[in-house]
Scaffold this active site. Structure first.
Site, short mmCIF file in Angstrom:
data_model
loop_
_atom_site.label_atom_id
_atom_site.label_comp_id
_atom_site.label_asym_id
_atom_site.label_seq_id
_atom_site.Cartn_x
_atom_site.Cartn_y
_atom_site.Cartn_z
N ASP A 135 -69.91 -16.06 2.20
CA ASP A 135 -69.24 -14.77 2.81
C ASP A 135 -68.04 -14.62 2.58
O ASP A 135 -67.11 -14.36 3.50
CB ASP A 135 -69.62 -14.59 4.28
CG ASP A 135 -69.42 -13.41 4.94
OD1 ASP A 135 -69.33 -12.17 4.02
OD2 ASP A 135 -69.28 -13.17 6.12
N GLY A 153 -70.52 -16.13 16.79
CA GLY A 153 -69.51 -16.22 18.09
C GLY A 153 -68.24 -15.31 17.74
O GLY A 153 -68.09 -14.61 17.11
N VAL A 206 -63.97 -15.60 18.18
CA VAL A 206 -62.71 -16.55 17.82
C VAL A 206 -61.52 -16.11 18.46
O VAL A 206 -61.32 -14.86 18.91
CB VAL A 206 -62.30 -16.60 16.30
CG1 VAL A 206 -61.18 -17.32 16.00
CG2 VAL A 206 -63.42 -16.83 15.43
#
Length: 312
Positions: free
Chosen positions: A148, A41, A43
Site C-alpha cells: 500500500d 486499527g 493510530v
C-alpha cells in the site's frame, strides 16, 4: 478509497487523556490525540515517561501480529531505517473487559511529500525517487513488498531531508496476494498487472506517488489507462525528464528497484541544456545601457561591460 475485504477500517475511538496500560509490560500510555485510522486499527499520539510515541490499537490481533513481525523484519535490515522503530507490543483490557492489541512506535515529525515539494521546489523530486528506490530495494531483498505504497504512508523528515515510511500495514511477503491497497496506486485497478506481491507492484505505485503530487484530485483511468497516466506525466514539466523510466515502471518492465534506480541516476547526472549565451548577453546589454544612461557610469566600468559582451 480502500479496496478488498481486508481493508475495511476498524476505528478504535479513544478520548484524549485516556490511559492505556499494557497487560503484560505494565507501561502506561496517555492518549494525546488521534493521528488517523489504518486498515486494521487506529493510530494515536501518546506520551510515556515524558516522551511522545505513536500507538496503533486494534481488535484484530492476528493482523496486528503480522504488522509487528514486518516491523521486526525491517529493523533487521543492516544499515537501513525502513519502517518506524518498534518500542513496545502489548494488550490492553478496556474498562468493559474487551482485550485490544496494540503496538508502540517512534513518533516521526515531518511534512507530507507534497507540502515539502511545494515549499522547497521540484528539484527534490529526483532525490526522493532515489531515496525511495533505495529503501524499496532493501525491503525487496528482505522478502517483502510494501503493497500500500502511497503519499499518506510517507513522511519527509528534516536535517537532512529524508523520506520515511510511517505505516507498513500493507506490507506483504513476496509471492503472496497484496493484502491491502488503494485504488489510485494499484496496478490492478488500472488493468496493468496483477495484485501479486513482487517488486514491480511497488514500482508502479511509486510512479503514482509522484504523479499524484501534480494531480491531487486524481483522474479517471478511461478506456486506455496507460495513455491516461503517461499523458499526464508528459504534461508535467518536473516529471517529463523521467518519462522513459516512469513509463517502464508503469509497464512492469523493471525486475528490480536497482534497475530503475540506475535509470533515474542517469537522468539526474545527464548535462542540462542551457540558453545562457543568447539570453545572458541580451540582459547584459540592457543592464549596460541603463547604467550608462541613468548613472553616468565611468569609462573603465563601461569597458568591462563591453568586454563581457564579447566574451562568453
Amino acid at each position: 478509497m480502500k479496496m478488498s475485504h481486508q481493508s475495511k477500517k476498524h476505528g478504535i475511538e479513544l478520548k484524549p487523556g485516556t490511559s492505556i496500560v499494557g497487560k503484560w509490560h505494565n507501561k502506561r500510555y496517555a492518549i494525546i490525540k488521534k493521528l488517523g485510522n489504518g486498515a486494521i486499527g487506529s493510530v494515536y499520539l501518546c506520551e510515556v515517561g515524558g516522551k511522545r510515541v505513536a500507538l496503533k490499537i486494534s481488535d484484530k490481533s492476528m493482523s496486528m501480529t503480522m504488522e509487528v513481525n514486518v516491523l521486526k523484519s525491517l529493523q533487521k535490515v543492516q544499515g537501513k531505517t525502513l519502517g518506524p522503530y518498534l518500542v513496545d507490543v502489548d494488550d490492553w483490557v478496556t474498562p468493559h473487559g474487551h482485550v485490544l492489541s496494540f503496538y508502540v512506535m517512534e513518533y516521526l515529525r515531518g511534512q507530507s511529500l507534497s507540502t515539502f515539494i511545494k515549499q522547497n521546489g521540484n528539484t527534490w523530486v529526483g532525490v526522493f525517487m532515489l531515496q525511495l528506490l533505495d529503501d524499496l530495494a532493501e525491503l525487496h531483498k528482505a522478502g517483502w513488498v510494501f503493497g500500500d505504497l502511497k503519499e499518506d504512508n510517507l513522511l519527509i523528515l528534516h536535517s537532512p531531508p529524508k523520506i520515511r515510511w510511517i505505516d507498513v500495514g500493507g506490507t506483504t511477503q513476496i509471492g503472496r496476494a497484496i493484502k491491502e491497497y488503494t485504488e489510485f496506486y494499484d496496478r490492478g485497478y488500472w488493468g496493468m498487472g496483477s495484485r501479486r506481491a513482487e517488486p514491480s507492484y511497488d514500482l508502479f505505485a511509486l510512479v503514482m506517488v509522484f504523479v499524484k503530487l501534480y494531480y491531487p484530485n486524481q483522474f479517471e483511468r478511461g478506456s486506455n489507462p496507460e495513455t491516461a497516466i503517461l499523458s499526464r506525466i508528459k504534461n508535467v514539466a518536473p516529471l517529463r525528464p523521467y518519462l522513459p523510466c516512469l513509463a517502464k515502471a508503469i509497464q512492469g518492465k523493471y525486475q528490480s528497484s536497482a534497475e530503475m534506480k540506475r535509470d533515474v541516476e542517469q537522468i539526474l547526472n545527464s548535462p542540462k541544456p542551457t540558453s545562457k549565451p543568447v539570453l545572458s548577453r541580451k540582459r547584459r546589454k540592457q543592464k549596460a545601457s541603463i547604467l550608462v544612461e541613468s548613472t553616468g557610469i565611468s569609462l573603465i566600468a563601461l569597458f568591462y561591460y563591453i568586454v563581457s559582451l564579447i566574451l562568453p
